[in-house]
Enzyme design. Structure first.
Site, PDB file in Angstrom:
ATOM      1  N   HIS A   7      -7.713  18.125  -5.718  1.00 42.52           N
ATOM      2  CA  HIS A   7      -8.242  16.956  -5.015  1.00 42.52           C
ATOM      3  C   HIS A   7      -8.113  17.226  -3.516  1.00 42.52           C
ATOM      4  O   HIS A   7      -7.048  17.630  -3.042  1.00 42.52           O
ATOM      5  CB  HIS A   7      -7.434  15.727  -5.433  1.00 42.52           C
ATOM      6  CG  HIS A   7      -7.711  14.519  -4.610  1.00 42.52           C
ATOM      7  ND1 HIS A   7      -8.980  14.174  -4.206  1.00 42.52           N
ATOM      8  CD2 HIS A   7      -6.881  13.566  -4.092  1.00 42.52           C
ATOM      9  CE1 HIS A   7      -8.914  13.071  -3.489  1.00 42.52           C
ATOM     10  NE2 HIS A   7      -7.662  12.685  -3.401  1.00 42.52           N
ATOM     11  N   CYS A  12      -8.538   8.621  -7.234  1.00 44.67           N
ATOM     12  CA  CYS A  12      -8.745  10.059  -6.971  1.00 44.67           C
ATOM     13  C   CYS A  12      -8.584  10.896  -8.238  1.00 44.67           C
ATOM     14  O   CYS A  12      -9.066  12.023  -8.307  1.00 44.67           O
ATOM     15  CB  CYS A  12      -7.793  10.535  -5.888  1.00 44.67           C
ATOM     16  SG  CYS A  12      -7.944   9.570  -4.385  1.00 44.67           S
ATOM     17  N   ASN A  70     -11.842  13.106   2.269  1.00 42.69           N
ATOM     18  CA  ASN A  70     -11.328  12.760   0.941  1.00 42.69           C
ATOM     19  C   ASN A  70     -12.345  11.828   0.270  1.00 42.69           C
ATOM     20  O   ASN A  70     -12.512  10.693   0.690  1.00 42.69           O
ATOM     21  CB  ASN A  70      -9.967  12.065   1.128  1.00 42.69           C
ATOM     22  CG  ASN A  70      -9.365  11.565  -0.165  1.00 42.69           C
ATOM     23  OD1 ASN A  70     -10.030  11.480  -1.187  1.00 42.69           O
ATOM     24  ND2 ASN A  70      -8.092  11.222  -0.110  1.00 42.69           N
TER      25      ASN A  70
END
Ligand code: UT7
Length: 329
Positions: A256, A116, A286
Site C-alpha cells: 500500500h 486501504c 495515497n
C-alpha cells in the site's frame, strides 16, 4: 467434498484522473511546502477527479482494461466486487453502477468497505468464491475519489491522498495460467477506529448543517499513531508470507502506497532494500483502496511480475485493518 479450485489473476487494469495536483498547489491554500511534503511522505503529485467524475467512472476505465487483458467480456463475469470508502452514493453500492455500465448482465455485485486494505479484502473474497466453485470469473476493483472527502483546512491529512482505480480479473488458475493466489491474510483491530475516521453522515452522527460546517464529513487522521502501526503490519505480513520460502523466490513486493518513510522503515526492519519493492507514491499519493491494484498493474505492465516468482501484496489502514496476498506469478 470437492477439492478447492486454484485461482489466478488473469488480467489487471488501472486508471487515474487526468488532473495532476502538485505539492505547489497546496502552498496556495495552506501553510505547507513542497520540501516538507516530499521529505515526510515521498509524494510529489497526486491526481484529483474532474468535477463530473465519480468513483464508478474511475472503476469502469480500470475494469475495461482488466477485462481486455484477461481476454474476456463483461457478460462472462459472475461477480463484481468494488472496494471503496468513497462511493458514488451512500445507497446503492458502487458495484451495481459498474455492473450496469459494463453490461455485466450475469454478474452479482457488491461493495466492501475496508479502506486501504479494501482491495486485498475484495481479492480474497473473490478468490474464495472461485475456490469454492461458487463463481468462475470475478472482477475485483479498488477505487477512490478521496479528493471529495478531504479537509483542505487540515495540512496533516489533505496533502496525502489522491484519486484512482485499479482492477483485476480472477479466474481458475487452470484457465489463465498465471498469478496463482497461494495464501491470503486479513486482520482488524477496531479499537483504533478513530485513528482514520469520517465521523459524520452515518447513523452515529447524521448530517446536519452544523456537522457539514464543522467538517465532520471529511477525513480526520491521526497520522503519528497510524505511522507505527503501518510499519509494524507491513513488516510482519511480509515476514509471515516469506517464512516458508527462500528469499530468492521473492520477485516483488507491492505495498500500500501509504508514505515513503513507512515503506522504508518496514524494509529496514526486514533488512531488505527497495530493489524488489514497487513504489509509485511520488506520482499518485495515497489512493487508499486503489493504491495496491494501481501499483500491481504498473508492475505487470513494467514486467516486474516475473513468471514463477512470488509477488507479495500488503495493505493496512483505517479500521484499523490489514491484509496480504501471496501470489506465484
Ligand atoms: O493509508 C492509511 C492512512 N494514512 C496513514 O495512516 C498515514 C500515516 N501517517 C503519515 O503518513 C504521517 O504521520 C503524516 C504524513 C500524516 C505526518 O507526518 P509526520 O512526520 O508524522 O508529522 P507529524 O504529524 O508528527 O507532524 C510534525 C510537524 C507538526 O508540527 P509541530 O507540532 O512539530 O510544530 C505538524 O503540525 O509537522 C507539521 N505538519 C506540517 N508541516 C508542513 C503536519 N503536516 C504538515 C504539512 N506541511 N503538510
Amino acid at each position: 467434498m470437492a477439492s478447492r479450485i486454484r485461482v489466478g489473476i488473469a488480467g489487471t487494469g488501472a486508471y487515474v484522473p487526468e488532473r495532476v495536483v502538485s505539492n505547489d498547489w497546496f502552498e496556495e491554500i495552506l501553510d505547507t511546502n513542497d520540501e516538507w511534503i516530499v521529505q515526510r511522505t515521498g509524494i510529489r503529485e497526486r491526481r484529483f477527479a474532474a468535477e463530473d467524475e465519480a468513483t464508478s467512472d474511475l472503476c469502469v476505465h480500470a475494469a475495461e482494461e482488466a477485462l481486455r487483458n484477461a481476454g474476456i467480456t463483461a457478460d462472462e463475469l459472475d461477480l463484481i466486487i468494488v472496494a471503496t470508502i468513497s462511493p458514488d452514493f451512500q445507497l446503492p453500492s458502487t458495484a451495481v453502477l459498474v455492473q450496469d455500465r459494463l453490461g455485466a448482465t450475469k454478474a452479482g455485485a457488491f461493495d466492501v468497505v475496508a479502506a486501504c486494505s479494501g482491495f486485498v479484502t475484495a481479492l480474497h473474497t473473490g478468490e474464495a468464491f472461485i475456490a469454492a466453485g461458487r463463481a468462475r470469473r470475478v472482477l475485483v476493483i479498488g477505487a477512490e475519489t478521496l479528493s471529495r472527502f478531504l479537509n483542505f483546512e487540515d495540512r496533516g491529512s489533505c496533502i496525502i491522498f489522491g484519486d484512482g482505480a485499479g482492477a483485476a480479473v480472477l479466474m481458475p488458475h487452470g484457465e489463465c495460467g498465471q498469478g496463482e493466489i497461494l495464501r491470503t491474510s486479513l486482520g482488524a483491530d477496531g479499537s483504533g477506529y478513530e485513528f482514520i475516521h469520517m465521523p459524520g453522515g452515518g447513523t452515529r452522527l447524521p448530517a446536519t448543517v452544523e456537522t457539514v460546517q464543522a467538517n465532520k464529513h471529511k477525513i480526520a487522521l491521526k497520522g503519528r499513531e497510524t505511522f507505527k502501526f503501518a510499519v509494524q503490519r507491513m513488516s510482519s505480513l511480509i515476514r509471515e508470507f516469506m517464512e516458508d520460502h527462500e528469499p530468492e523466490e521473492l520477485g516483488l513486493i507491492v505495498p500500500h502506497q501509504v508514505n515513503r518513510r513507512i515503506i522504508d522503515a518496514a524494509l529496514d526492519r526486514l533488512d531488505m532494500t527497495d530493489e524488489k519493492v514497487l513504489v509509485n507514491i511520488q506520482k499518485y499519493g495515497n489512493t487508499s483502496a486503489a493504491s495496491v491494484p494501481v501499483a500491481l498493474h504498473e508492475a505487470v505492465t513494467q514486467d516486474r511480475c516475473i513468471p514463477g516468482k512470488l509477488v507479495v501484496l500488503v495493505a493496512f489502514g483505517a479500521g484499523l485493518t490489514w491484509g496480504g496476498t501471496l501470489i506465484r506469478w
